[in-house]
Enzyme design. Structure first.
Site, PDB file in Angstrom:
ATOM      1  CE  LYS A  65       0.390  -7.628  12.968  1.00  0.00           C
ATOM      2  NZ  LYS A  65       0.806  -8.938  13.513  1.00  0.00           N
ATOM      3  CB  THR A 135      11.130 -14.913  17.207  1.00  0.00           C
ATOM      4  OG1 THR A 135      12.381 -14.308  16.909  1.00  0.00           O
ATOM      5  CG2 THR A 135      10.349 -14.025  18.134  1.00  0.00           C
ATOM      6  CD  GLN A 136       6.828 -15.901  15.544  1.00  0.00           C
ATOM      7  OE1 GLN A 136       5.866 -16.046  16.298  1.00  0.00           O
ATOM      8  NE2 GLN A 136       7.400 -14.729  15.348  1.00  0.00           N
ATOM      9  N   GLY A 217       5.426 -21.276   9.629  1.00  0.00           N
ATOM     10  CA  GLY A 217       6.402 -20.407   8.963  1.00  0.00           C
ATOM     11  C   GLY A 217       5.931 -19.762   7.670  1.00  0.00           C
ATOM     12  CB  ALA A 218       4.296 -21.064   4.643  1.00  0.00           C
ATOM     13  CG  ASP A 219       4.458 -15.280   7.249  1.00  0.00           C
ATOM     14  OD1 ASP A 219       5.349 -15.485   6.389  1.00  0.00           O
ATOM     15  OD2 ASP A 219       4.638 -14.577   8.249  1.00  0.00           O
ATOM     16  CE  LYS A 223       8.374 -16.156   4.446  1.00  0.00           C
ATOM     17  NZ  LYS A 223       8.038 -15.586   5.761  1.00  0.00           N
ATOM     18  CB  SER A 290      -0.694 -20.629  11.433  1.00  0.00           C
ATOM     19  OG  SER A 290      -0.430 -19.337  11.909  1.00  0.00           O
TER      20      SER A 290
HETATM   21  N1  LIG Z   1       1.777 -17.781  10.880  1.00  0.00           N
HETATM   22  C1  LIG Z   1       1.980 -16.660  11.545  1.00  0.00           C
HETATM   23  O1  LIG Z   1       1.049 -16.082  12.116  1.00  0.00           O
HETATM   24  C2  LIG Z   1       3.363 -16.123  11.658  1.00  0.00           C
HETATM   25  C3  LIG Z   1       3.632 -15.131  12.619  1.00  0.00           C
HETATM   26  C4  LIG Z   1       4.940 -14.687  12.762  1.00  0.00           C
HETATM   27  C5  LIG Z   1       5.958 -15.179  11.937  1.00  0.00           C
HETATM   28  N2  LIG Z   1       5.641 -16.106  10.986  1.00  0.00           N
HETATM   29  C6  LIG Z   1       6.667 -16.653  10.090  1.00  0.00           C
HETATM   30  O2  LIG Z   1       7.363 -17.659  10.809  1.00  0.00           O
HETATM   31  C7  LIG Z   1       8.699 -17.779  10.291  1.00  0.00           C
HETATM   32  C8  LIG Z   1       9.694 -17.716  11.456  1.00  0.00           C
HETATM   33  O3  LIG Z   1       9.575 -16.477  12.104  1.00  0.00           O
HETATM   34  P1  LIG Z   1      10.529 -16.127  13.353  1.00  0.00           P
HETATM   35  O4  LIG Z   1      10.044 -14.820  13.878  1.00  0.00           O
HETATM   36  O5  LIG Z   1      10.598 -17.283  14.290  1.00  0.00           O
HETATM   37  O6  LIG Z   1      11.919 -15.952  12.605  1.00  0.00           O
HETATM   38  P2  LIG Z   1      13.380 -16.160  13.206  1.00  0.00           P
HETATM   39  O7  LIG Z   1      14.299 -15.583  12.199  1.00  0.00           O
HETATM   40  O8  LIG Z   1      13.437 -15.663  14.607  1.00  0.00           O
HETATM   41  O9  LIG Z   1      13.541 -17.771  13.257  1.00  0.00           O
HETATM   42  C9  LIG Z   1      13.595 -18.580  12.127  1.00  0.00           C
HETATM   43  C10 LIG Z   1      14.473 -19.770  12.470  1.00  0.00           C
HETATM   44  O10 LIG Z   1      14.384 -20.726  11.408  1.00  0.00           O
HETATM   45  C11 LIG Z   1      15.686 -21.255  11.194  1.00  0.00           C
HETATM   46  N3  LIG Z   1      15.738 -21.821   9.859  1.00  0.00           N
HETATM   47  C12 LIG Z   1      15.771 -21.166   8.669  1.00  0.00           C
HETATM   48  N4  LIG Z   1      15.735 -22.053   7.653  1.00  0.00           N
HETATM   49  C13 LIG Z   1      15.688 -23.284   8.205  1.00  0.00           C
HETATM   50  C14 LIG Z   1      15.649 -24.595   7.677  1.00  0.00           C
HETATM   51  N5  LIG Z   1      15.635 -24.810   6.380  1.00  0.00           N
HETATM   52  N6  LIG Z   1      15.607 -25.637   8.550  1.00  0.00           N
HETATM   53  C15 LIG Z   1      15.615 -25.429   9.883  1.00  0.00           C
HETATM   54  N7  LIG Z   1      15.664 -24.200  10.448  1.00  0.00           N
HETATM   55  C16 LIG Z   1      15.694 -23.139   9.620  1.00  0.00           C
HETATM   56  C17 LIG Z   1      16.623 -20.079  11.419  1.00  0.00           C
HETATM   57  O11 LIG Z   1      17.944 -20.488  11.671  1.00  0.00           O
HETATM   58  C18 LIG Z   1      15.942 -19.419  12.629  1.00  0.00           C
HETATM   59  O12 LIG Z   1      16.413 -19.940  13.857  1.00  0.00           O
HETATM   60  C19 LIG Z   1       8.856 -16.648   9.279  1.00  0.00           C
HETATM   61  O13 LIG Z   1       8.619 -17.154   7.982  1.00  0.00           O
HETATM   62  C20 LIG Z   1       7.745 -15.673   9.659  1.00  0.00           C
HETATM   63  O14 LIG Z   1       7.349 -14.856   8.570  1.00  0.00           O
HETATM   64  C21 LIG Z   1       4.377 -16.603  10.849  1.00  0.00           C
END
Ligand SMILES: NC(=O)c1ccc[n+]([C@@H]2O[C@H](COP(=O)([O-])OP(=O)(O)OC[C@H]3O[C@@H](n4cnc5c(N)ncnc54)[C@H](O)[C@@H]3O)[C@@H](O)[C@H]2O)c1
Length: 322
Positions: A65, A135-136, A217-219, A223, A290
């Site tokens: 990827k 999104t997630q 979220g932490a990746d 973070k 994760s």
């Molecule tokens: N572990 C994994 O495999 C994996 C995979 C994909 C994404 N991620 C990580 O997950 C996180 C979210 O990704 P996403 O694609 O959903 O992003 P996104 O931008 O679509 O969604 C993030 C959401 O978090 C909210 N947010 C931000 N700070 C906040 C806080 N302090 N309190 C409450 N809500 C808050 C935002 O308003 C937003 O709605 C990112 O850090 C991304 O890098 C991890």
């Protein structure tokens, strides 16, 4: 010999959460048995973001990827993260497919959360909390709802519009869902955190015994979403130890010396194959850290490739003259 090109729309059409959960659970099982190859991610760093290569091999499936992260992209109308995946035949190296990996990433991340909760959460979990409704959160909900009978969803996001859209989505799937303050959201059986936060959003006093937390979220280094004191009270399961130490929920606590590497209980794969025990009592707090593994992507890509072949989907291209 032809290579199949699959767009995001194609992948969205053929990839189900049911297939993704099977593919990702299999990937974790192979990981637990030590039967995967997954060299550390390779990074190219730029002023405005980075590009990462995530190669992996598992049981007859191989590929890479290639994914970026450019946080300022939305200002110019592009997503922060875009990803393509090359899926190869490990027998010959031939590129069987080039496909969108944005949808694959979202689906395999959701599947990992669902599988972790299946092995670690209390079986009678009914109330599901979500901190972060971007999104997630959607694919996390989709996977969890295939594994548990969800009676109630409580959701919090700093952007109330995102929380509203997310609860409407949950309600459209027949689940009672409400926006709540973050403290009330944390009063649940399974908590999923999916924010990009660099400082703890979940406080220690909000977490009760018996909870399972999917910390998604932490990746990346720096973070974190959970107060470090929560980590000290919990049984911590990571997807991959090396990646988690570098960039998972535990990375900050480890780098500050608050948490020792020896306190990490297991990988999810080790729990799945029975090398290490999972939850031992209804009082334990379990955390799945994760970071997202290349084997999850490649295993999911193998299903996408199979389903595309079955339905003759995608554009076939002869890249080479043999
Ligand atoms: N572990 C994994 O495999 C994996 C995979 C994909 C994404 N991620 C990580 O997950 C996180 C979210 O990704 P996403 O694609 O959903 O992003 P996104 O931008 O679509 O969604 C993030 C959401 O978090 C909210 N947010 C931000 N700070 C906040 C806080 N302090 N309190 C409450 N809500 C808050 C935002 O308003 C937003 O709605 C990112 O850090 C991304 O890098 C991890």
């Amino acid at each position: 010999m032809e290579t199949t090109i699959l767009t995001k729309k194609d992948v969205e059409k053929i990839l189900t959460m049911e297939d993704t959960i099977k593919a990702v659970e299999h990937a974790f099982e192979m990981h637990g048995k030590g039967l995967t190859q997954m060299p550390p991610k390779v990074y190219l760093n730029f002023d405005k973001g980075d590009l990462r290569a995530m190669p992996a091999y598992l049981e007859g499936k191989a590929g890479v990827k290639w994914v970026n992260s450019h946080p300022e992209n939305p200002k110019i109308g592009l997503p922060t993260v875009m990803a393509l995946l090359i899926y190869n035949d490990p027998e010959t190296g031939f590129p069987l497919a080039v496909m969108d990996a944005m949808h694959i990433t979202n689906m395999r991340t959701g599947a990992a959360g669902g599988i972790a909760a299946k092995y670690l959460a209390r079986k009678n979990s009914k109330v599901f909390g979500f901190v972060g409704c971007g999104t997630q959160a959607y694919t996390q909900f989709m996977a969890l709802s295939m594994i548990f009978k969800i009676e109630e969803v409580k959701a919090y996001d700093i952007n109330e519009g995102n929380a509203k859209k997310f609860i409407e989505f949950c309600e459209s799937k027949g689940v009672d869902a409400k926006i709540r303050g973050i403290e009330e959201v944390c009063d649940c059986d399974v908590l999923t955190t999916t924010t990009p936060s660099k400082k703890p959003v979940v406080k220690e006093e909000w977490v009760s015994n018996g909870m399972h937390i999917n910390a998604i979220g932490a990746d990346a280094p720096g973070k974190q979403e959970l107060d470090e004191k929560i980590l000290l009270r919990s049984k911590i399961i990571v997807d991959d130890l090396e990646q988690a130490l570098h960039s998972g929920e535990i990375n900050v606590a480890i780098s500050k010396g608050i948490l020792e590497e020896s306190s990490i209980h297991a990988t999810l794969g080790e729990i799945i194959v029975g090398k290490k025990p999972g939850r031992l009592s209804d009082d334990e707090i379990t955390i799945f850290d994760s970071t997202g593994l290349a084997i999850q992507d490649i295993s999911t890509a193998s299903i996408v490739y199979k389903r595309a072949a079955e339905s003759d989907m995608g554009i076939k291209i002869k890249f080479f003259d043999f």
